[in-house]
Motif scaffolding. Structure first.
Motif, PDB file in Angstrom:
ATOM      1  N   UNK A  36     -42.947  47.993   8.768  1.00  0.00           N
ATOM      2  CA  UNK A  36     -42.631  46.638   7.863  1.00  0.00           C
ATOM      3  C   UNK A  36     -41.842  45.712   8.824  1.00  0.00           C
ATOM      4  N   UNK A  37     -42.101  44.366   8.389  1.00  0.00           N
ATOM      5  CA  UNK A  37     -41.396  43.229   8.957  1.00  0.00           C
ATOM      6  C   UNK A  37     -40.463  42.736   7.891  1.00  0.00           C
ATOM      7  N   UNK A  38     -39.177  42.450   8.316  1.00  0.00           N
ATOM      8  CA  UNK A  38     -38.429  42.042   7.257  1.00  0.00           C
ATOM      9  C   UNK A  38     -37.599  40.641   7.929  1.00  0.00           C
ATOM     10  N   UNK A  39     -37.296  39.791   7.118  1.00  0.00           N
ATOM     11  CA  UNK A  39     -36.423  38.616   7.516  1.00  0.00           C
ATOM     12  C   UNK A  39     -34.764  38.613   7.298  1.00  0.00           C
ATOM     13  N   UNK A  40     -34.105  38.336   8.059  1.00  0.00           N
ATOM     14  CA  UNK A  40     -32.678  38.479   7.976  1.00  0.00           C
ATOM     15  C   UNK A  40     -32.387  37.010   7.906  1.00  0.00           C
ATOM     16  N   UNK A  41     -31.249  36.622   7.142  1.00  0.00           N
ATOM     17  CA  UNK A  41     -30.748  35.339   6.885  1.00  0.00           C
ATOM     18  C   UNK A  41     -28.900  35.435   7.137  1.00  0.00           C
ATOM     19  N   UNK A  42     -28.501  34.702   7.962  1.00  0.00           N
ATOM     20  CA  UNK A  42     -27.184  34.625   8.353  1.00  0.00           C
ATOM     21  C   UNK A  42     -26.708  33.323   7.677  1.00  0.00           C
ATOM     22  N   UNK A  43     -25.897  33.118   6.822  1.00  0.00           N
ATOM     23  CA  UNK A  43     -25.313  31.856   6.114  1.00  0.00           C
ATOM     24  C   UNK A  43     -24.051  31.560   6.613  1.00  0.00           C
ATOM     25  N   UNK A  44     -23.879  30.392   7.014  1.00  0.00           N
ATOM     26  CA  UNK A  44     -22.568  29.834   7.283  1.00  0.00           C
ATOM     27  C   UNK A  44     -22.062  28.658   6.542  1.00  0.00           C
ATOM     28  N   UNK A  45     -20.933  28.748   6.332  1.00  0.00           N
ATOM     29  CA  UNK A  45     -20.532  27.438   5.488  1.00  0.00           C
ATOM     30  C   UNK A  45     -18.944  27.130   6.090  1.00  0.00           C
ATOM     31  N   UNK A  46     -18.656  25.894   6.353  1.00  0.00           N
ATOM     32  CA  UNK A  46     -17.403  25.146   6.634  1.00  0.00           C
ATOM     33  C   UNK A  46     -16.663  25.179   5.393  1.00  0.00           C
ATOM     34  N   UNK A  47     -15.545  25.842   5.475  1.00  0.00           N
ATOM     35  CA  UNK A  47     -14.823  26.017   4.036  1.00  0.00           C
ATOM     36  C   UNK A  47     -13.488  25.153   4.351  1.00  0.00           C
ATOM     37  N   UNK A  48     -13.420  24.502   5.398  1.00  0.00           N
ATOM     38  CA  UNK A  48     -12.119  23.844   5.792  1.00  0.00           C
ATOM     39  C   UNK A  48     -12.218  22.466   5.442  1.00  0.00           C
ATOM     40  N   UNK A  49     -11.228  21.734   5.607  1.00  0.00           N
ATOM     41  CA  UNK A  49     -10.933  20.361   5.372  1.00  0.00           C
ATOM     42  C   UNK A  49     -11.395  19.478   6.559  1.00  0.00           C
ATOM     43  N   UNK A  50     -11.984  19.791   7.779  1.00  0.00           N
ATOM     44  CA  UNK A  50     -12.231  18.947   8.684  1.00  0.00           C
ATOM     45  C   UNK A  50     -13.379  19.788   9.295  1.00  0.00           C
ATOM     46  N   UNK A  51     -13.897  18.807  10.327  1.00  0.00           N
ATOM     47  CA  UNK A  51     -15.002  19.085  11.261  1.00  0.00           C
ATOM     48  C   UNK A  51     -14.871  20.438  12.095  1.00  0.00           C
ATOM     49  N   UNK A  52     -15.993  21.187  12.130  1.00  0.00           N
ATOM     50  CA  UNK A  52     -16.040  22.440  13.077  1.00  0.00           C
ATOM     51  C   UNK A  52     -17.122  21.969  13.990  1.00  0.00           C
ATOM     52  N   UNK A  53     -16.667  22.102  15.167  1.00  0.00           N
ATOM     53  CA  UNK A  53     -17.559  22.167  16.376  1.00  0.00           C
ATOM     54  C   UNK A  53     -17.839  23.494  16.914  1.00  0.00           C
ATOM     55  N   UNK A  54     -19.221  23.326  17.799  1.00  0.00           N
ATOM     56  CA  UNK A  54     -19.699  24.588  18.386  1.00  0.00           C
ATOM     57  C   UNK A  54     -19.441  25.917  17.551  1.00  0.00           C
ATOM     58  N   UNK A  55     -20.274  25.699  16.218  1.00  0.00           N
ATOM     59  CA  UNK A  55     -20.623  26.780  15.696  1.00  0.00           C
ATOM     60  C   UNK A  55     -21.578  27.788  16.377  1.00  0.00           C
ATOM     61  N   UNK A  56     -21.227  29.046  16.503  1.00  0.00           N
ATOM     62  CA  UNK A  56     -22.367  29.827  17.126  1.00  0.00           C
ATOM     63  C   UNK A  56     -22.736  30.963  15.875  1.00  0.00           C
ATOM     64  N   UNK A  57     -24.013  31.296  15.889  1.00  0.00           N
ATOM     65  CA  UNK A  57     -24.631  32.299  15.056  1.00  0.00           C
ATOM     66  C   UNK A  57     -25.077  33.322  15.794  1.00  0.00           C
ATOM     67  N   UNK A  58     -24.623  34.501  15.671  1.00  0.00           N
ATOM     68  CA  UNK A  58     -25.314  35.698  16.494  1.00  0.00           C
ATOM     69  C   UNK A  58     -25.522  36.961  15.567  1.00  0.00           C
ATOM     70  N   UNK A  59     -26.331  37.814  15.990  1.00  0.00           N
ATOM     71  CA  UNK A  59     -26.928  38.884  15.421  1.00  0.00           C
ATOM     72  C   UNK A  59     -26.774  40.190  16.379  1.00  0.00           C
ATOM     73  N   UNK A  60     -26.500  41.484  15.590  1.00  0.00           N
ATOM     74  CA  UNK A  60     -26.463  42.742  16.295  1.00  0.00           C
ATOM     75  C   UNK A  60     -27.565  43.642  15.764  1.00  0.00           C
ATOM     76  N   UNK A  61     -28.784  43.500  16.026  1.00  0.00           N
ATOM     77  CA  UNK A  61     -29.684  44.222  15.562  1.00  0.00           C
ATOM     78  C   UNK A  61     -29.520  45.736  15.711  1.00  0.00           C
ATOM     79  N   UNK A  62     -29.860  46.567  14.821  1.00  0.00           N
ATOM     80  CA  UNK A  62     -29.395  47.930  15.262  1.00  0.00           C
ATOM     81  C   UNK A  62     -30.732  48.796  15.911  1.00  0.00           C
ATOM     82  N   UNK A  63     -30.549  50.012  16.362  1.00  0.00           N
ATOM     83  CA  UNK A  63     -31.767  50.525  16.962  1.00  0.00           C
ATOM     84  C   UNK A  63     -32.604  50.825  16.001  1.00  0.00           C
ATOM     85  N   UNK A  64     -33.821  50.717  16.194  1.00  0.00           N
ATOM     86  CA  UNK A  64     -35.231  51.008  15.387  1.00  0.00           C
ATOM     87  C   UNK A  64     -35.466  49.765  14.633  1.00  0.00           C
TER      88      UNK A  64
END
Length: 186
Positions: A36-64
């Motif tokens: 089977x093929x699945x889709x993953x979605x990683x959601x980010x939200x800035x919950x601060x009162x200022x701009x956030x720079x250099x936001x990095x999203x990464x993922x650690x896929x498990x074996x298999x």
């Protein structure tokens, strides 16, 4: 950390669904089969009162779970219909830098992975995928699960037993025919 984690400045949520699912519902856990093929979605939200720079999203896929090359798509205010990224770094050590986000803004990254049987144990296997968001020194993560049943040993055993039953059945029929022929000639 548990799903929908928050701190003073960052929110992260990781979810999963079947690729091309008809209802499109994102979930924390799904039951899938090998192949089977699945889709993953990683959601980010800035919950601060200022701009956030250099936001990095990464993922650690498990074996298999095998990442499907070229499947990473970024969604944000500038790309509401999605931007296919020319990098697969979301599953690499450094992840992908998705830019700067003003207070209250958000983004999400989606990608596809395929369930494989590299070393699945017999029975139920829970494949835990961790999505991470890093902003400066802050890193949060959340997980989604794919539960896979590996019943292959049972299928192999059943196939062998069926083949043996057919062989023994054929041998029994042949033996009965030979006995019947001998009795006719006596």
């Amino acid at each position: 950390m548990d799903s929908t984690n928050t701190t003073d400045a960052v929110f992260v949520d990781t979810q999963v669904r079947f690729k091309d699912s008809e209802d499109g519902t994102w979930q924390d856990s799904i039951d899938a089969e090998i192949g089977d093929e699945v889709e993953y979605q990683i959601t980010y939200q800035n919950t601060s009162d200022s701009t956030q720079t250099d936001v990095v999203i990464s993922d650690s896929l498990p074996a298999n779970m095998q990442y499907v090359a070229g499947s990473t798509v970024l969604y944000n205010v500038n790309h509401p219909n999605g931007l296919v990224l020319d990098t697969d770094a979301v599953v690499a050590d450094n992840g992908i830098n998705i830019g700067a986000y003003t207070a209250g803004s958000n983004a999400f990254v989606r990608f596809t992975a395929k369930v494989e049987d590299v070393d699945l144990a017999w029975g139920s296997n829970t494949l835990v995928n961790w999505g991470q968001v890093s902003v400066g020194e802050t890193m949060l993560q959340d997980h989604a699960e794919v539960v896979v049943q590996n019943n292959m040993p049972i299928y192999i055993l059943c196939t062998i037993m069926l083949a043996l039953a057919i062989c023994f059945g054929a041998a029994f029929i042949i033996l009965r025919i030979k006995i019947h022929k001998k009795k006719r000639y006596l």
